[in-house]
Enzyme design. Sequence first.
Site, short mmCIF file in Angstrom:
data_model
loop_
_atom_site.label_atom_id
_atom_site.label_comp_id
_atom_site.label_asym_id
_atom_site.label_seq_id
_atom_site.Cartn_x
_atom_site.Cartn_y
_atom_site.Cartn_z
CE LYS A 117 59.09 18.86 29.14
NZ LYS A 117 58.11 18.96 30.26
CB SER A 126 56.55 22.30 29.58
OG SER A 126 56.89 21.25 30.48
CB SER A 130 54.61 19.37 31.81
OG SER A 130 54.69 20.66 32.36
#
Length: 440
Positions: free
Chosen positions: A39, A114, A138
């Site tokens: 990420k 996310s 997330s």
Amino acid sequence: MTMQSTLASLRDTNARYGMFHAMTEDTDAGDAKFLFSAKDNLTSMDMETCAGSRILEGYHPNFDATAIAKMRAAGGKLIGKTNMDEFGFGTFSANSAYEIPRNPFDLERSCGGSSGGSACAAMAIEDHVSLGVSTGGSICCPASFCGVYGIAPTYGRVSRYGLIDYGNSLDKIGILSTKAGDLRKYIGVMAGRDEKDPTSCVQPELRSGMVRVKSVAVPKDGIQGLSKDVESTFKASLEMLKSMGIDVEEVDMPSFKYAIPAYYVLATSEASTNLARYVGMRYGMQEGDLSLKFDDYFSSIRSEGFGDEAKRRILLGTFTRMVGYRDRYYAKARQVRQLVIDDYKSVLKDHDLVLTPTMPFVAPRFDEIERMTALESYKADYLTVPPNLTGMPHMSVPCGYDGNGMPVGMQFVADHWNEEVLFSMAEDWEAGFELRRPSA
């Protein structure tokens, strides 16, 4: 697919799905044992790290996050930094200042957020593992929407050094993959004490070996407000669990419904403090008018660099910490957090795991997301927020597909430091579940 062919086709794959913010230029895997992505809020020396925000554009860290460093030390090659909601602020990865990742099962739908780009990469690239970060859901949310396995370990199990924080007391680094066994393998690689992150230094040893899951508890509030497809798929999954010899019992968890408001008070309070460092002076965007006074310069940079959702959460968090409101909101939210922990602890005395659907609906289309209000988006996290608020390890496993072939996930929660129960449950479930991959 070999590592060489994956690297050779990486740009074409990304052009289709929009999963990466930055990618390796290499087409040769060298002596790498496996490929992984991370990420974009985990720092990496060889790739720009922006956490999905314009305010960090041009930031090239001179160090690796501990999680990435450990994956490299185990023989991994970092091939890309995945697109995400700005600083982790979102449920659909639609708040990215860069490209919005598209669901591998339907390009008109969200990957979730996310860590949407990470879940997309885990599904779209064969034999791939991706690092995600969870604050309020997330990892599990995008895992559910993209039909992969995803785990957020106990808070502190994996060092947060090198993580661009959203909420310091909430953030957890985990794994997404199409293979249940990867959860155990790569959490094992990343776990451990790190003197650079004191919160990682109190952890007991990560245990290995299979654990026989005998019973799961289903909170009654966790099966309310579901779409018809998710409800029917979840019920069928409960029957499958029973056929595996696992007892399933509905339970009351009175604090469950209060987790969402407590989470958004705590998370925005911590976020507004964390984001105060981005003022166009030390890293990222630094193109303001230097003739301005300090406050005017900082305000101009922040107004231009932050997106709407980041500004909203800064304002919310600043308000809840103001003199006169701190006790009413922030202190009360901390009390609610303890109540949620106590509820889980009570239930887990008599059951191995707590189980709910992961998300109340399948991945929505982007035109549906555009019509949602901010409050509706926040409420979508009501199943993933409670375990994140407690810091307990939890995972999403794919459990079925709706009439359009979109994945549905279910979420297991274990007590603190009991990840081995989740690993065992995922591997047992995988043995009897047929995972689907999207058609080309």
